[in-house]
Design a protein around this motif. Structure first.
Motif, PDB file in Angstrom:
ATOM      1  N   ALA A  93       0.843  -1.198   0.000  1.00 17.49           N
ATOM      2  CA  ALA A  93       0.000   0.000   0.000  1.00 17.49           C
ATOM      3  C   ALA A  93       0.876   1.245   0.000  1.00 17.49           C
ATOM      4  N   ASP A  94       1.957   1.209   0.756  1.00 20.92           N
ATOM      5  CA  ASP A  94       2.873   2.340   0.848  1.00 20.92           C
ATOM      6  C   ASP A  94       3.556   2.614  -0.489  1.00 20.92           C
ATOM      7  N   ALA A  95       3.777   1.543  -1.263  1.00 24.38           N
ATOM      8  CA  ALA A  95       4.423   1.711  -2.565  1.00 24.38           C
ATOM      9  C   ALA A  95       3.452   2.258  -3.610  1.00 24.38           C
ATOM     10  N   GLY A  96       2.162   2.333  -3.263  1.00 25.72           N
ATOM     11  CA  GLY A  96       1.172   2.821  -4.212  1.00 25.72           C
ATOM     12  C   GLY A  96       0.779   1.781  -5.238  1.00 25.72           C
TER      13      GLY A  96
END
Lengths: 244, 240
Positions: free
Chosen positions: A148-151
Motif C-alpha cells: 500500500a505504501d508503494a502505491g
C-alpha cells in the motif's frame, strides 16, 4: 529451552504462560515507510516478533524470459536474519524459508492488481529481525502495508494471525513456546473487507468443531490487526498535517 | 455520513483520505479512476489517496505511487544507454523508454557513419513526449515538437509522481505563482521531474525548497498561499 513439563502453557487462573487471555493478541506495533530506498516499506511487531517488509516495483524484470505478457510477476523472499533466533541461523535460505516465500507470495498474489503491469515485476522482501512465533503472518501483515505504501493497487490489505491449541485450549496469536509445545498451529491470512481467506495452513490436529472455532477466533484477531494497519497508514498523513 | 443520490450511495466525502479496500460507494455511480474496483455493485479503493466526489462521479487522487506512461505525456528522461539506432531512456516508470535516432535527428542517418553518442550520451536529460505505449510495447519517446530536446542548462528536481498535480495546481495556479514569485522558468514533466531555469543561485535554492515543501504537504489545503508566503520570507531573509 525447557521440556514440556517445565512450562505451564495454560496457568491455573486460565491465562496463558505470558499472562494473556486465550483470545488476546500480543501488543502490536506498526510503522509504515521506514526505508528510504524501497518504494514501500513497513515494520511490524507482534510482541517479540519483529518483521521488516520492503516492496520494489513494478519495475523491469531481469532475466526478461521470466516475464509474463499479461501481468506482472510477483516475487517474494522471506528471510530470517542470522540474529533473529536464539541460536545463530545460517543466512543461506533454508528449505523452510523457500517454502514460506512461496506460501506468502500466494497469500499476497490475489490482492495485487498485477494485470495492470504486464511484463514487469513486483518484488517483496520480508526480513525477520526477531523471531518469536507467527513470523509468516506478521510478514504478510507487514508486506501488505508495504504494498500500500508503494502505491501498488491492491484489493484490500491482508492481515494474518496464527491460532493454536495448547493444553486443549484454542488460543489466538501463538508465540514460539506455544508453537513448540502446543498441539496445533493454524496460520490464517485474510482480506478483511471482502471476507476472503488468502492463507490457511494447519499443523497438528483439530476436530472439525475446533477448526471452525479456531477460524472464528482468527477472524476476530485479523479484524483487530486490520484496524491497526489502517491506523498505521492513516497516521502518516495526519502527522504531516499537524506539523504546521 | 452517506450521501444519498438518486442512483447510488456514496460513503466518502470529498477530499477524504481513503485506504486500499475501503468501501467508497454502492449502486449506480460513475467511477472514473483506474484505482477504483467493483465487486458486485460495490465500489472499493485500491490505493491510498484522496477521494473526489462530484454528484455521483467518483475519483481517487493517489497519494503514493509511481509513473505509468501515457501517450502524449511530457516527460523528462535520463539517457541510460546508447544503442546503434536508438537510445534507452529512464523515465521513472516500470518500463524503460526507447528513443529512436530517426525520430530524434530529424534527418536521414546512417548507423555506420553516425555515432549516436554525439547527440545524446549517457547521463543527458531529454525533454520528450511519449508517442507510443501500450501493454505489449515499451514506451517510445519523440522530441519532434516545439521546445522538446536535450536539456543543456538549468537544474532537474525530482519529486514523487503523485505530487505532480499539486505542483501544477488547479488551473495552473501553483506553477504560475511559483514562476511569478521567483521569476524562474519551470517545466513540470508528468514523470515527476521538474526542469527549472533561474537567473541566480539563491532563487534556484528557494524554488527547490518550495517544491520540496509542496511535495511534503501535498495533501493539505491552502498550500498555494503558504508556499507564496514561504518564498517571500525566504527572499526577504536572503535580501532579495
Amino acid at each position: 529451552m525447557g521440556k514440556k513439563a517445565d512450562i505451564k502453557l495454560i496457568r491455573e487462573d486460565g491465562l496463558r504462560h505470558d499472562g494473556r487471555k486465550p483470545d488476546e493478541l500480543r501488543p502490536i506495533k506498526m510503522e509504515v515507510g521506514v526505508l528510504n530506498n524501497a518504494n514501500g516499506s513497513a515494520l511490524v511487531e507482534f510482541g517479540k516478533t519483529k518483521v521488516l517488509a520492503a516492496v520494489y516495483g513494478p519495475r523491469e524484470l531481469h532475466p526478461r524470459h521470466m516475464s509474463l505478457p499479461d501481468r506482472a510477476v510477483i516475487r517474494c523472499r522471506y528471510h530470517m536474519a542470522p540474529f533473529s533466533t536464539e541460536e545463530r541461523k545460517s543466512p543461506a535460505p533454508s528449505r523452510r524459508e523457500i517454502e514460506l516465500s512461496k506460501v506468502i507470495r500466494e497469500a499476497l498474489e490475489p490482492v495485487i492488481f498485477s494485470e495492470l503491469y504486464p511484463r514487469a515485476t513486483i518484488d517483496i522482501f520480508i526480513e525477520v529481525l526477531q523471531a518469536d512465533g507467527g513470523t509468516r503472518t506478521t510478514g504478510i501483515t507487514a508486506a501488505s502495508l508495504a504494498l500500500a505504501d508503494a502505491g501498488i493497487p491492491i484489493r484490500d490489505l491482508v492481515a494474518g494471525v496464527a491460532v493454536g491449541k495448547v493444553d486443549g485450549v484454542l488460543v489466538l496469536d501463538i508465540d514460539q513456546v506455544e508453537d513448540e509445545f502446543g498441539e496445533a498451529d493454524m496460520p490464517v491470512a485474510m482480506m478483511p473487507t471482502l471476507g476472503k481467506i488468502t492463507l490457511l495452513q494447519l499443523n497438528g490436529v483439530l476436530t472439525p468443531e475446533e477448526f471452525k472455532e479456531a477460524l472464528r477466533l482468527a477472524e476476530k484477531g485479523i479484524k483487530e490487526i486490520y484496524k491497526l494497519q489502517r491506523e498505521a497508514l492513516r497516521k502518516r498523513y495526519v502527522e504531516v498535517s499537524l506539523e504546521e | 455520513m452517506s450521501t444519498e443520490t438518486v442512483k447510488g450511495k456514496v460513503y466518502v466525502e470529498n477530499r477524504q483520505l481513503v485506504l486500499p479496500g475501503e468501501l467508497l460507494a454502492e449502486g449506480d455511480v460513475q467511477a472514473q479512476s483506474p484505482y477504483i474496483y467493483k465487486v458486485e455493485d460495490k465500489y472499493y479503493s485500491a490505493i491510498i489517496g484522496l477521494a473526489s466526489v462530484e454528484d455521483n462521479k467518483l475519483n481517487i487522487i493517489p497519494l503514493e505511487g509511481f509513473y505509468l506512461p501515457k501517450v502524449g505525456d511530457l516527460v523528462i528522461g535520463l539517457i541510460i544507454d546508447v544503442g546503434i539506432t536508438n537510445w534507452i531512456v529512464d523515465i521513472r516508470a516500470p518500463y524503460r523508454a526507447i528513443m529512436n535516432a530517426s525520430d530524434a535527428l530529424n534527418r536521414q542517418f546512417n548507423p555506420i557513419q553516425d555515432d549516436l553518442r554525439k547527440y545524446f550520451d549517457v547521463g543527458d536529460y531529454v525533454l520528450a513526449k511519449i508517442s507510443l505505449f501500450d501493454r505489449v510495447h515499451n514506451p517510445v519517446l519523440t522530441i519532434k515538437d516545439r521546445g522538446l530536446g536535450k536539456i543543456v542548462h538549468g537544474r532537474i528536481v525530482e519529486i514523487q509522481v503523485s505530487k505532480v498535480p499539486r505542483v501544477i495546481g488547479k488551473k495552473r495556479t501553483m506553477i504560475n505563482m511559483l514562476m511569478n514569485e521567483t521569476g524562474c522558468d519551470i517545466v513540470v514533466a508528468q514523470n515527476g521531474r521538474i526542469w527549472i531555469n533561474c537567473s541566480n543561485k539563491e532563487l534556484e535554492d528557494i524554488l527547490i525548497l518550495a517544491l520540496k515543501k509542496i511535495e511534503a504537504e501535498a495533501h493539505t489545503t491552502g498550500l498555494t498561499d503558504r508556499t507564496r508566503n514561504f518564498i517571500r520570507e525566504e527572499k526577504a531573509r536572503r535580501g532579495l
